[in-house]
Design a protein around this motif. Sequence first.
Motif, PDB file in Angstrom:
ATOM      1  N   LYS A 103       0.850  -1.194   0.000  1.00 25.39           N
ATOM      2  CA  LYS A 103       0.000   0.000   0.000  1.00 25.39           C
ATOM      3  C   LYS A 103       0.883   1.242   0.000  1.00 25.39           C
ATOM      4  O   LYS A 103       1.867   1.300   0.741  1.00 25.39           O
ATOM      5  N   VAL A 104       0.520   2.204  -0.829  1.00 20.78           N
ATOM      6  CA  VAL A 104       1.278   3.455  -0.891  1.00 20.78           C
ATOM      7  C   VAL A 104       0.288   4.623  -0.825  1.00 20.78           C
ATOM      8  O   VAL A 104      -0.837   4.441  -0.348  1.00 20.78           O
ATOM      9  N   ASP A 105       0.694   5.811  -1.301  1.00 17.08           N
ATOM     10  CA  ASP A 105      -0.162   6.990  -1.167  1.00 17.08           C
ATOM     11  C   ASP A 105      -1.215   7.062  -2.276  1.00 17.08           C
ATOM     12  O   ASP A 105      -1.444   8.127  -2.847  1.00 17.08           O
ATOM     13  N   ALA A 106      -1.859   5.949  -2.569  1.00 16.60           N
ATOM     14  CA  ALA A 106      -2.927   5.931  -3.586  1.00 16.60           C
ATOM     15  C   ALA A 106      -4.278   6.049  -2.882  1.00 16.60           C
ATOM     16  O   ALA A 106      -4.377   5.830  -1.675  1.00 16.60           O
ATOM     17  N   ASN A 107      -5.320   6.384  -3.641  1.00 14.22           N
ATOM     18  CA  ASN A 107      -6.675   6.415  -3.081  1.00 14.22           C
ATOM     19  C   ASN A 107      -7.306   5.036  -3.316  1.00 14.22           C
ATOM     20  O   ASN A 107      -7.747   4.736  -4.424  1.00 14.22           O
ATOM     21  N   TYR A 108      -7.326   4.232  -2.250  1.00 13.92           N
ATOM     22  CA  TYR A 108      -7.855   2.868  -2.378  1.00 13.92           C
ATOM     23  C   TYR A 108      -9.366   2.808  -2.137  1.00 13.92           C
ATOM     24  O   TYR A 108      -9.939   1.734  -2.103  1.00 13.92           O
ATOM     25  N   ASN A 109      -9.979   3.985  -1.961  1.00 13.46           N
ATOM     26  CA  ASN A 109     -11.426   4.002  -1.684  1.00 13.46           C
ATOM     27  C   ASN A 109     -12.194   4.697  -2.801  1.00 13.46           C
ATOM     28  O   ASN A 109     -13.219   5.333  -2.545  1.00 13.46           O
ATOM     29  N   ALA A 110     -11.707   4.599  -4.027  1.00 13.64           N
ATOM     30  CA  ALA A 110     -12.365   5.319  -5.129  1.00 13.64           C
ATOM     31  C   ALA A 110     -13.727   4.722  -5.469  1.00 13.64           C
ATOM     32  O   ALA A 110     -14.594   5.410  -6.010  1.00 13.64           O
ATOM     33  N   GLY A 111     -13.929   3.457  -5.168  1.00 10.83           N
ATOM     34  CA  GLY A 111     -15.243   2.840  -5.411  1.00 10.83           C
ATOM     35  C   GLY A 111     -15.447   2.442  -6.856  1.00 10.83           C
ATOM     36  O   GLY A 111     -14.527   1.932  -7.506  1.00 10.83           O
ATOM     37  N   ALA A 112     -16.652   2.707  -7.379  1.00  5.77           N
ATOM     38  CA  ALA A 112     -17.031   2.233  -8.724  1.00  5.77           C
ATOM     39  C   ALA A 112     -16.262   2.966  -9.828  1.00  5.77           C
ATOM     40  O   ALA A 112     -15.744   4.072  -9.611  1.00  5.77           O
ATOM     41  N   TYR A 113     -16.225   2.350 -11.001  1.00  7.44           N
ATOM     42  CA  TYR A 113     -15.497   2.888 -12.156  1.00  7.44           C
ATOM     43  C   TYR A 113     -15.831   4.364 -12.422  1.00  7.44           C
ATOM     44  O   TYR A 113     -14.946   5.161 -12.735  1.00  7.44           O
ATOM     45  N   GLU A 114     -17.097   4.731 -12.277  1.00 10.47           N
ATOM     46  CA  GLU A 114     -17.558   6.098 -12.552  1.00 10.47           C
ATOM     47  C   GLU A 114     -16.822   7.123 -11.684  1.00 10.47           C
ATOM     48  O   GLU A 114     -16.712   8.291 -12.046  1.00 10.47           O
ATOM     49  N   ASN A 115     -16.339   6.691 -10.515  1.00  9.54           N
ATOM     50  CA  ASN A 115     -15.673   7.626  -9.584  1.00  9.54           C
ATOM     51  C   ASN A 115     -14.167   7.672  -9.765  1.00  9.54           C
ATOM     52  O   ASN A 115     -13.486   8.448  -9.088  1.00  9.54           O
ATOM     53  N   TRP A 116     -13.610   6.837 -10.630  1.00 14.65           N
ATOM     54  CA  TRP A 116     -12.158   6.772 -10.752  1.00 14.65           C
ATOM     55  C   TRP A 116     -11.591   8.075 -11.328  1.00 14.65           C
ATOM     56  O   TRP A 116     -12.161   8.644 -12.262  1.00 14.65           O
ATOM     57  N   LYS A 117     -10.476   8.511 -10.745  1.00 18.63           N
ATOM     58  CA  LYS A 117      -9.829   9.742 -11.219  1.00 18.63           C
ATOM     59  C   LYS A 117      -8.326   9.510 -11.350  1.00 18.63           C
ATOM     60  O   LYS A 117      -7.762   8.646 -10.666  1.00 18.63           O
ATOM     61  N   ALA A 118      -7.700  10.347 -12.194  1.00 21.47           N
ATOM     62  CA  ALA A 118      -6.241  10.264 -12.348  1.00 21.47           C
ATOM     63  C   ALA A 118      -5.559  10.490 -10.996  1.00 21.47           C
ATOM     64  O   ALA A 118      -4.520   9.892 -10.693  1.00 21.47           O
ATOM     65  N   ALA A 119      -6.192  11.343 -10.153  1.00 17.03           N
ATOM     66  CA  ALA A 119      -5.594  11.683  -8.854  1.00 17.03           C
ATOM     67  C   ALA A 119      -5.595  10.499  -7.875  1.00 17.03           C
ATOM     68  O   ALA A 119      -4.966  10.582  -6.817  1.00 17.03           O
ATOM     69  N   ASP A 120      -6.301   9.407  -8.216  1.00 14.53           N
ATOM     70  CA  ASP A 120      -6.268   8.219  -7.338  1.00 14.53           C
ATOM     71  C   ASP A 120      -4.889   7.573  -7.349  1.00 14.53           C
ATOM     72  O   ASP A 120      -4.538   6.812  -6.448  1.00 14.53           O
ATOM     73  N   TRP A 121      -4.121   7.838  -8.396  1.00  9.62           N
ATOM     74  CA  TRP A 121      -2.833   7.148  -8.576  1.00  9.62           C
ATOM     75  C   TRP A 121      -1.759   7.751  -7.683  1.00  9.62           C
ATOM     76  O   TRP A 121      -1.725   8.970  -7.476  1.00  9.62           O
ATOM     77  N   PRO A 122      -0.873   6.923  -7.113  1.00  9.97           N
ATOM     78  CA  PRO A 122       0.109   7.427  -6.143  1.00  9.97           C
ATOM     79  C   PRO A 122       1.134   8.365  -6.767  1.00  9.97           C
ATOM     80  O   PRO A 122       1.372   8.326  -7.973  1.00  9.97           O
ATOM     81  N   ARG A 123       1.729   9.201  -5.908  1.00  2.00           N
ATOM     82  CA  ARG A 123       2.733  10.167  -6.365  1.00  2.00           C
ATOM     83  C   ARG A 123       4.102   9.879  -5.745  1.00  2.00           C
ATOM     84  O   ARG A 123       5.117  10.051  -6.395  1.00  2.00           O
ATOM     85  N   THR A 124       4.119   9.476  -4.462  1.00  2.00           N
ATOM     86  CA  THR A 124       5.420   9.321  -3.773  1.00  2.00           C
ATOM     87  C   THR A 124       5.791   7.850  -3.535  1.00  2.00           C
ATOM     88  O   THR A 124       6.934   7.553  -3.253  1.00  2.00           O
ATOM     89  N   TYR A 125       4.794   6.949  -3.563  1.00  2.00           N
ATOM     90  CA  TYR A 125       5.024   5.503  -3.377  1.00  2.00           C
ATOM     91  C   TYR A 125       5.501   5.173  -1.964  1.00  2.00           C
ATOM     92  O   TYR A 125       6.155   4.175  -1.724  1.00  2.00           O
ATOM     93  N   GLN A 126       5.143   6.064  -1.022  1.00  2.00           N
ATOM     94  CA  GLN A 126       5.507   5.900   0.389  1.00  2.00           C
ATOM     95  C   GLN A 126       4.356   5.181   1.089  1.00  2.00           C
ATOM     96  O   GLN A 126       3.190   5.519   0.857  1.00  2.00           O
TER      97      GLN A 126
END
Length: 250
Positions: free
Chosen positions: A77-100
């Motif tokens: 697990k890193v700094d990603a948004n693991y609670n984005a839910g359904a496909y309709e809610n997915w955003k580019a910002a869900d993807w991690p930036r620092t990998y911490q």
Amino acid sequence: FAESLYAERGVEWLIGAHVEKVEEGKLTYELLDGSKGEEEFDFSMLIPPFAGVGLKAYDKAGEDITSTIFAPNGFMKVDANYNAGAYENWKAADWPRTYQNPSYSNMFAAGIAFAPPHLISKPMSSPNGTPINPTPPRTGMPAGIIGKAVAHSVTSLMQDGANAHIHEASMAEMGAACVASAGKGLTTGTAAAMTVFPVVPDFQTYPGTGRDTDYTFGEIGLAGHWIKHILHYMFIHKAQLKPGWTLIPE
Ligand SMILES: Cc1cc2nc3c(=O)[nH]c(=O)nc-3n(C[C@H](O)[C@H](O)[C@H](O)COP(=O)(O)OP(=O)(O)OC[C@H]3O[C@@H](n4cnc5c(N)ncnc54)[C@H](O)[C@@H]3O)c2cc1C
């Protein structure tokens, strides 16, 4: 490219297929429309489901902290948004930036090792409920760029402590290139050279395709083969840390 290359070489292909069973020289598959079929083979290469190596983690007291560190698929697990839910809610910002790792700031998961927030492509399944999804493009170039950012972060943590600069490299903001060989030869070789930007589509910034079409293109030909050949020597030079290696990009 793939389909025209197969057609030119008389190779038949199937896409959107889930391999259900493998037997000696034969496999059974299911297609997205739910239909089933069999394919015979002399040689086959099966790529296993995308998952981590299944490491266990324990804290100083010996408590099992595996589920704090790793996602159920075995990636960290890193700094990603693991609670984005359904496909309709997915955003580019869900993807991690620092990998911490959010719980342990001295732990990072670079390259292939981090748990993605979700799939990249829209999830699909057959009418029988079998999930059939394309594998995310977790390839060498993004892995290299992420690895470099994480290496800089770790160096800064060691040198600057609390004032460390944590570097960022989101797959939703970086491009990637891929050169796929289709035959070698100084004058007869061919390779497909492709670029995609960004690797993870961003439908808010680039409505429609999610990609910047000025930087997302591909071409096949002799030049691609030369590029592949030159990159081969450049990357080996870089891996051996020979003079000027830092000038060669990931
Ligand atoms: C068949 C195949 C073809 C591919 N083709 C391409 C391609 O043409 N172009 C492209 O860009 N990408 C391609 N990729 C993807 C690319 O190889 C990966 O994205 C990239 O290698 C990931 O880099 P990484 O450093 O994160 O992980 P890896 O390259 O997997 O490196 C992880 C390393 O950690 C080591 N390791 C694991 N556990 C331990 C441990 N406990 N202690 C010490 N070391 C450990 C492993 O041995 C390994 O060397 C391909 C992948 C596959 C499987």
